[in-house]
Design an enzyme around this catalytic site. Structure first.
Site, PDB file in Angstrom:
ATOM      1  N   HIS A  61       0.814  -1.220   0.000  1.00  0.00           N
ATOM      2  CA  HIS A  61       0.000   0.000   0.000  1.00  0.00           C
ATOM      3  C   HIS A  61       0.847   1.268   0.000  1.00  0.00           C
ATOM      4  O   HIS A  61       1.994   1.260   0.458  1.00  0.00           O
ATOM      5  CB  HIS A  61      -0.891   0.043   1.253  1.00  0.00           C
ATOM      6  CG  HIS A  61      -1.801  -1.124   1.386  1.00  0.00           C
ATOM      7  ND1 HIS A  61      -2.302  -1.544   2.594  1.00  0.00           N
ATOM      8  CD2 HIS A  61      -2.294  -1.994   0.469  1.00  0.00           C
ATOM      9  CE1 HIS A  61      -3.063  -2.607   2.418  1.00  0.00           C
ATOM     10  NE2 HIS A  61      -3.066  -2.908   1.129  1.00  0.00           N
ATOM     11  N   LYS A  71       6.849   6.243   6.630  1.00  0.00           N
ATOM     12  CA  LYS A  71       6.442   5.411   7.767  1.00  0.00           C
ATOM     13  C   LYS A  71       7.670   4.954   8.543  1.00  0.00           C
ATOM     14  O   LYS A  71       8.745   4.775   7.972  1.00  0.00           O
ATOM     15  CB  LYS A  71       5.669   4.171   7.274  1.00  0.00           C
ATOM     16  CG  LYS A  71       4.349   4.512   6.607  1.00  0.00           C
ATOM     17  CD  LYS A  71       3.747   3.342   5.874  1.00  0.00           C
ATOM     18  CE  LYS A  71       2.536   3.793   5.066  1.00  0.00           C
ATOM     19  NZ  LYS A  71       2.108   2.805   4.078  1.00  0.00           N
ATOM     20  N   TYR A 131       3.142   1.536  13.595  1.00  0.00           N
ATOM     21  CA  TYR A 131       3.908   2.429  12.743  1.00  0.00           C
ATOM     22  C   TYR A 131       3.427   3.872  12.854  1.00  0.00           C
ATOM     23  O   TYR A 131       2.257   4.134  13.062  1.00  0.00           O
ATOM     24  CB  TYR A 131       3.915   1.974  11.288  1.00  0.00           C
ATOM     25  CG  TYR A 131       2.593   1.624  10.675  1.00  0.00           C
ATOM     26  CD1 TYR A 131       1.898   0.491  11.078  1.00  0.00           C
ATOM     27  CD2 TYR A 131       2.045   2.401   9.670  1.00  0.00           C
ATOM     28  CE1 TYR A 131       0.689   0.154  10.501  1.00  0.00           C
ATOM     29  CE2 TYR A 131       0.850   2.060   9.078  1.00  0.00           C
ATOM     30  CZ  TYR A 131       0.179   0.932   9.503  1.00  0.00           C
ATOM     31  OH  TYR A 131      -1.022   0.589   8.928  1.00  0.00           O
ATOM     32  N   ASP A 167      -6.817  -6.295  -1.460  1.00  0.00           N
ATOM     33  CA  ASP A 167      -5.392  -6.427  -1.804  1.00  0.00           C
ATOM     34  C   ASP A 167      -5.168  -7.426  -2.939  1.00  0.00           C
ATOM     35  O   ASP A 167      -4.140  -7.389  -3.616  1.00  0.00           O
ATOM     36  CB  ASP A 167      -4.583  -6.839  -0.568  1.00  0.00           C
ATOM     37  CG  ASP A 167      -4.430  -5.692   0.427  1.00  0.00           C
ATOM     38  OD1 ASP A 167      -4.835  -4.562   0.072  1.00  0.00           O
ATOM     39  OD2 ASP A 167      -3.917  -5.932   1.529  1.00  0.00           O
TER      40      ASP A 167
END
Ligand SMILES: Cc1cn([C@H]2C[C@H](O)[C@@H](COP(=O)(O)OP(=O)(O)O[C@H]3O[C@H](C)C(=O)[C@H](O)[C@H]3O)O2)c(=O)[nH]c1=O
Length: 180
Positions: A61, A71, A131, A167
């Site tokens: 992603h 991130k 994260y 996904d």
């Protein structure tokens, strides 16, 4: 705190100093001063956490500009195979990936710069994936890359993962019109 760099500039693995004793362990999970000294720079505005059992794959992603996210990823429990793919069109390493095992013994972390697609496999049950992000969630700007695109040649450590329907229909690298 140690830092490891890769042949894709900008990506940093952070290995914190873990203080173990008879009670357990302690480590600093974030320090602006120490991170910025290592090139891990970001205006961190949102923390996320997901829990996944062994065999789950989440990703690949990214968020499109102007909601692009860098991130800083780690696991608080369990173990994960973290995977990032360079999708910056003018990058000499476009389409190349880096994979790093994140675990809750070393508590190692990975800094994922803007311009990368990100995903991971949970290697153990009850893997808590944490994260920090440098931009807020923007569902209208969500983008993705098909996890098992042969052109990416990623070994996820699992053949038939538990993966979301969303996904499973993401574009391949050849189909992707990267916004970076
Ligand atoms: C990412 C996100 C999701 N959500 C909601 C939207 C859905 O109703 C639910 C699950 O979202 P999703 O299926 O996109 O969750 P993941 O598949 O774990 O997505 C993440 O997985 C990979 C590994 C990433 O790097 C991204 O940060 C992120 O895309 O949480 C929110 O409310 N805020 C958020 O920031």
């Amino acid at each position: 705190m140690e830092f490891k760099y890769f042949d894709i500039p900008g990506v940093v693995e952070i290995l914190p100093r873990v203080f173990g004793d008879v009670r357990g362990a302690f480590f600093e999970s974030f320090s602006t001063q120490k991170m910025e000294a290592a090139g891990v720079i970001g205006n961190w505005v949102q923390d996320n956490q997901s829990r996944s059992d062994r065999g789950v794959v989440r990703g690949l992603h990214f968020q499109k500009p102007p909601y692009t996210q860098a991130k800083l990823v780690r696991v608080a429990a369990g173990r994960a195979l973290d995977v990032i793919v360079d999708i910056r069109r003018d990058s000499p390493t476009y389409g190349r990936h880096i994979s790093v095992v994140l675990d809750s013994e070393r508590f190692n972390m990975l800094y994922v710069p803007e311009g990368f697609a990100h995903g991971f496999t949970a290697l153990e049950d009850n893997t808590l994936f944490l994260y920090k992000c440098t931009n807020y969630y923007a569902p209208q700007a969500e983008g993705g890359l098909l996890w098992n695109d042969p052109a990416l040649a990623i070994d996820w450590g699992v053949q038939t993962p538990t993966i979301s329907a969303k996904d499973q229909i993401l574009p391949t690298l050849a189909e992707l019109e990267s916004p970076f």
